[in-house]
Design a protein around this motif. Structure first.
Motif, mmCIF file in Angstrom:
data_model
loop_
_atom_site.group_PDB
_atom_site.id
_atom_site.type_symbol
_atom_site.label_atom_id
_atom_site.label_comp_id
_atom_site.label_asym_id
_atom_site.label_seq_id
_atom_site.Cartn_x
_atom_site.Cartn_y
_atom_site.Cartn_z
ATOM 1 N N VAL A 46 1.064 7.973 1.522
ATOM 2 C CA VAL A 46 0.996 9.323 0.975
ATOM 3 C C VAL A 46 1.192 10.332 2.100
ATOM 4 O O VAL A 46 0.553 10.250 3.160
ATOM 5 N N HIS B 175 5.921 6.021 -8.104
ATOM 6 C CA HIS B 175 4.761 6.049 -7.213
ATOM 7 C C HIS B 175 5.099 6.458 -5.787
ATOM 8 O O HIS B 175 4.203 6.772 -5.016
ATOM 9 N N GLU C 193 0.826 -1.208 0.000
ATOM 10 C CA GLU C 193 0.000 0.000 0.000
ATOM 11 C C GLU C 193 0.861 1.260 0.000
ATOM 12 O O GLU C 193 1.843 1.367 0.739
ATOM 13 N N ARG C 194 0.481 2.233 -0.834
ATOM 14 C CA ARG C 194 1.203 3.496 -0.883
ATOM 15 C C ARG C 194 1.038 4.265 0.424
ATOM 16 O O ARG C 194 -0.005 4.206 1.079
ATOM 17 N N ALA D 105 -2.658 4.045 -8.154
ATOM 18 C CA ALA D 105 -1.781 5.174 -7.866
ATOM 19 C C ALA D 105 -2.093 6.383 -8.715
ATOM 20 O O ALA D 105 -1.914 7.522 -8.288
ATOM 21 N N ALA E 54 5.906 2.921 -0.218
ATOM 22 C CA ALA E 54 4.819 1.974 0.045
ATOM 23 C C ALA E 54 5.286 1.006 1.116
ATOM 24 O O ALA E 54 6.491 0.854 1.362
ATOM 25 N N PRO F 163 -5.066 7.800 -4.142
ATOM 26 C CA PRO F 163 -4.203 6.998 -3.276
ATOM 27 C C PRO F 163 -5.024 6.206 -2.277
ATOM 28 O O PRO F 163 -5.988 6.725 -1.716
ATOM 29 N N VAL G 63 -0.676 -0.212 -6.538
ATOM 30 C CA VAL G 63 0.003 0.435 -7.658
ATOM 31 C C VAL G 63 -0.984 0.820 -8.745
ATOM 32 O O VAL G 63 -0.907 1.898 -9.327
#
Length: 256
Positions: free
Chosen positions: A39, A73, A36-37, A237, A76, A241, A234
Motif C-alpha cells: 500500500v 486490489h 502481501e499487498r 484487502a 502485491a 491493508p 487478498v
C-alpha cells in the motif's frame, strides 16, 4: 546561455535508486510476505519518500517480477510460480555448469586468484549469518566465474534473472542446515576448477543448483506456494491493508 534541458537530476535519481534497493532487500528478506499487498501510503512513511517515488519503485519491481498487480486490489509481492521457477533453475544449472567447465579449461592464474578471493568473501558472508550479504557475495562469485570462463553473453542472461534468482536464493539461504552443505558444494566446484577437471567442475556446479532447487521446491510446495499468505492478504484487502495494520501494531520492523 547554457541549455540545462538535458541535465540529470542526480538527487532524485539517487533517492529512487535507494528506495528501489531497500524494497528489493525487504522483499527478499521476507519483510513483506509473498502475496502481501503493498500500500502506497504506509510505504511512503516507511521509506520516507513521496508517492511518486513509491509508484516508480513498484513499477520497476513489477517489471523485475517481484511485484504483481492483483485486479481490484493493486500491487502485491509476487508469489513464486513452480513452473517458472523450474525453468529458472534449469537455466541456472545449464549456464553455471557451462561456465564452470569453461573456467576449468581456460581460466588464467589471475582469474583463478580472483575467483578464489570471491569465494573467500562468500564464506565470510555465510559466517556473518546475514542473508543479504550472502546473496551479494554469491552474485559476485558467479560474476567472477562467468568472467573467468569468458561467457559474457551467458552472464548477461543470468544477470537478467538475478532478481528472481535472489528471491529464490533467499529462501534456500534461510532454510535450516543449508550453510554447511552449500559451503561443501562450492568447495567442490572450486576444487574441480583448480584441478583443471572440466567434467567434474560442470557436474559439481549442476549438483549445487539441483540441491538448492530441492530446498526451494519444498518451500514453495509448503502452504500451497505461499497460497495461505496470498489468500490472507487478498481476504483482508477490503478491511485493513496488511502493511498498514502491521505498522499500527508495530509488527513490521522499519525498512533499513
Amino acid at each position: 546561455m547554457q541549455d540545462d534541458s538535458l541535465r540529470i537530476d542526480r538527487s532524485a535519481k539517487t533517492l529512487r535508486t535507494l528506495a528501489l534497493e531497500r524494497m528489493r532487500e525487504a522483499i527478499m528478506d521476507f519483510h513483506f510476505q509473498p502475496g502481501e499487498r503493498l500500500v502506497e501510503r504506509p510505504l511512503c512513511d516507511q521509506l520516507g519518500v513521496s508517492r511518486s517515488v513509491v509508484r516508480e519503485v513498484l513499477r520497476q519491481l513489477e517489471a523485475e517480477g517481484l511485484v504483481q498487480m492483483i485486479p481490484g486490489h493493486g500491487p502485491a509481492v509476487a508469489k513464486p510460480d513452480l513452473g517458472r521457477t523450474d525453468e529458472i533453475y534449469e537455466l541456472r544449472a545449464l549456464l553455471e555448469g557451462i561456465a564452470a567447465r569453461a573456467c576449468a579449461l581456460s581460466a588464467t592464474d589471475g582469474q583463478l586468484a580472483a575467483l578464489e578471493h570471491a569465494l573467500s568473501e562468500l564464506f565470510e558472508a555465510w559466517a556473518s549469518g546475514r542473508p543479504p550479504a550472502v546473496m551479494r557475495a554469491t552474485t559476485k562469485f558467479y560474476e567472477a566465474l562467468f568472467e573467468a570462463a569468458d561467457k559474457r553473453v551467458a552472464w548477461e542472461i543470468v544477470s537478467g534473472l538475478n532478481v528472481r534468482i535472489n528471491q529464490l536464493r533467499s529462501m534456500t539461504i534461510a532454510s535450516a542446515n543449508r550453510r554447511e552443505p552449500a559451503i561443501a558444494e562450492m568447495n567442490e566446484i572450486m576444487n574441480a576448477i583448480r584441478a583443471r577437471k572440466p567434467d567434474e567442475a560442470e557436474a559439481a556446479a549442476r549438483r549445487h543448483v539441483e540441491s538448492a532447487w530441492k530446498i526451494a521446491r519444498t518451500a514453495l510446495q509448503q502452504d500451497g506456494e505461499f497460497g495461505s499468505a496470498a489468500e490472507k492478504a487478498v481476504d483482508s484487502a477490503d478491511s485493513e491493508p496488511p502493511t498498514a495494520s502491521r505498522l499500527k501494531r508495530g509488527g513490521h520492523r522499519p525498512i533499513q
